[in-house]
Design a protein around this motif. Structure first.
Motif, short mmCIF file in Angstrom:
data_model
loop_
_atom_site.label_atom_id
_atom_site.label_comp_id
_atom_site.label_asym_id
_atom_site.label_seq_id
_atom_site.Cartn_x
_atom_site.Cartn_y
_atom_site.Cartn_z
N LEU A 111 -78.63 -52.25 63.71
CA LEU A 111 -77.53 -51.17 64.26
C LEU A 111 -77.63 -49.99 63.24
CD1 LEU A 111 -76.26 -50.11 67.08
CD2 LEU A 111 -74.00 -51.13 65.89
N SER A 112 -78.73 -49.06 63.17
CA SER A 112 -78.85 -48.16 62.29
C SER A 112 -78.00 -47.01 62.11
CB SER A 112 -80.32 -47.77 62.23
OG SER A 112 -80.44 -46.69 63.65
N ILE A 113 -77.00 -46.78 63.12
CA ILE A 113 -75.70 -45.98 63.05
C ILE A 113 -74.92 -46.45 62.18
CG2 ILE A 113 -76.43 -44.74 65.24
CD1 ILE A 113 -73.91 -46.26 66.25
N CYS A 114 -74.68 -47.69 61.68
CA CYS A 114 -74.04 -48.22 60.86
C CYS A 114 -74.61 -48.73 59.56
CB CYS A 114 -73.36 -49.88 61.34
SG CYS A 114 -72.56 -49.79 63.05
N SER A 115 -73.56 -48.93 58.76
CA SER A 115 -74.22 -49.18 57.23
C SER A 115 -73.70 -50.41 56.60
CB SER A 115 -73.69 -48.06 56.42
OG SER A 115 -73.80 -46.65 56.48
N ASN A 116 -74.77 -50.76 55.75
CA ASN A 116 -74.42 -52.17 54.94
C ASN A 116 -74.33 -51.63 53.64
OD1 ASN A 116 -74.44 -54.19 56.85
ND2 ASN A 116 -76.69 -54.09 57.23
N TYR A 117 -73.95 -52.57 52.64
CA TYR A 117 -73.67 -52.26 51.30
C TYR A 117 -74.40 -53.37 50.47
CZ TYR A 117 -70.77 -48.45 52.59
OH TYR A 117 -70.03 -47.23 53.11
N VAL A 118 -75.36 -52.83 49.70
CA VAL A 118 -76.06 -53.80 48.61
C VAL A 118 -75.44 -53.56 47.30
CG1 VAL A 118 -78.20 -54.60 47.54
CG2 VAL A 118 -78.11 -53.44 50.00
N ILE A 119 -74.81 -54.50 46.94
CA ILE A 119 -74.14 -54.60 45.62
C ILE A 119 -74.95 -55.36 44.28
CG2 ILE A 119 -71.91 -55.18 44.32
CD1 ILE A 119 -70.47 -55.13 47.29
N ASN A 120 -74.89 -54.65 43.24
CA ASN A 120 -75.98 -55.25 41.99
C ASN A 120 -74.92 -55.87 41.33
OD1 ASN A 120 -77.20 -55.63 39.67
ND2 ASN A 120 -78.07 -53.57 39.63
N THR A 121 -75.04 -57.31 41.19
CA THR A 121 -74.17 -58.25 40.59
C THR A 121 -74.16 -58.13 39.22
OG1 THR A 121 -75.43 -60.24 40.71
CG2 THR A 121 -73.88 -59.62 42.64
N LEU A 122 -75.51 -57.46 38.77
CA LEU A 122 -75.64 -57.40 37.24
C LEU A 122 -75.16 -56.17 36.44
CD1 LEU A 122 -78.90 -59.44 37.05
CD2 LEU A 122 -76.60 -60.35 36.75
N HIS A 123 -74.78 -55.14 37.43
CA HIS A 123 -74.35 -54.05 37.11
C HIS A 123 -72.87 -54.22 36.33
CE1 HIS A 123 -72.95 -49.73 37.27
NE2 HIS A 123 -74.18 -49.32 37.40
N PRO A 124 -72.97 -53.41 35.18
CA PRO A 124 -71.59 -53.41 34.29
C PRO A 124 -70.31 -53.10 35.14
CG PRO A 124 -73.41 -51.79 33.34
CD PRO A 124 -73.84 -52.24 34.72
N ASP A 125 -70.37 -52.32 36.22
CA ASP A 125 -69.35 -51.98 37.18
C ASP A 125 -68.90 -53.35 38.09
OD1 ASP A 125 -68.40 -49.50 35.87
OD2 ASP A 125 -69.85 -48.41 37.38
N PHE A 126 -69.75 -54.08 38.02
CA PHE A 126 -69.57 -55.35 38.92
C PHE A 126 -68.03 -56.11 38.76
CE2 PHE A 126 -69.92 -59.67 40.58
CZ PHE A 126 -70.10 -59.30 42.03
N SER A 127 -67.76 -56.12 37.48
CA SER A 127 -66.41 -56.68 37.05
C SER A 127 -65.38 -56.07 37.80
CB SER A 127 -66.03 -56.75 35.52
OG SER A 127 -66.15 -55.13 35.19
N GLU A 128 -65.70 -55.04 38.42
CA GLU A 128 -64.49 -53.97 39.08
C GLU A 128 -64.47 -54.33 40.46
OE1 GLU A 128 -62.37 -51.85 37.66
OE2 GLU A 128 -63.26 -52.72 35.55
N VAL A 129 -65.26 -55.09 41.10
CA VAL A 129 -65.40 -55.63 42.60
C VAL A 129 -64.53 -56.89 42.56
CG1 VAL A 129 -66.78 -56.68 44.13
CG2 VAL A 129 -67.72 -54.74 42.72
N LYS A 130 -63.77 -56.72 43.55
CA LYS A 130 -62.49 -57.76 43.92
C LYS A 130 -62.81 -58.58 45.28
CE LYS A 130 -60.47 -56.61 39.91
NZ LYS A 130 -61.40 -57.08 38.69
#
Length: 155
Positions: free
Chosen positions: A115-134
């Protein structure tokens, strides 16, 4: 921002990314696929399950990406014709793999092929900021049994 993921209980850690190839990543790139809403996450999961129904073993992961963390965005207008092909992910991977390798942002906001009017998010788990994801919480997924019947008939 809160994003959502549907997953089977047996897969344990909702923040684990095995590196399986997907629309927005080549094999070995460890990303989490999340959606902007529970209904979109559910629709994405239904499509991937290809006629195999849901039961009480499925759950919804509620995941927080801090608002202070920048997110890169790919819009539909940026995509080549056929980007949403169910069997050829190369057009999306050509855009997303350089994002992953550069490591400039934790997450990539992408249009949903379902459904292209909606969005998904791809999260890079090796990115330094991943530790901030909860992981905020896990809630049960309890879809209407009629959906399961529709999936089984679609086989």
């Amino acid at each position: 921002m809160i994003v959502f993921r549907i997953l089977h209980k047996k897969y344990g850690d909702p923040l684990f990314a095995p590196g399986i190839e997907g629309r927005w990543n080549s094999y070995g790139k460890k990303v989490l696929y999340c959606s902007e809403s529970i209904p979109l996450a559910f629709m994405e999961s239904m499509i991937r399950r290809q006629g195999v129904g849901f039961n009480s073993d499925f759950q919804i992961a509620h995941i927080e990406i801090p608002d202070s963390i920048p997110i890169t965005e790919i819009q539909v207008k940026d995509l080549d014709k056929g980007w949403d092909n169910s069997y050829d992910y190369s057009k999306c991977q050509r855009l997303a793999n350089p994002w992953y390798e550069a490591g400039k942002s934790l997450a990539l906001k992408v249009p949903s092929a379902a459904l292209s009017i909606c969005s998904n998010y791809v999260i890079n788990t090796l990115h330094p900021d991943f530790s901030e994801v909860k992981l905020l919480k896990i809630t049960p997924l309890m879809p209407d049994p009629r959906i399961d019947e529709l999936l089984k008939k679609a086989k």
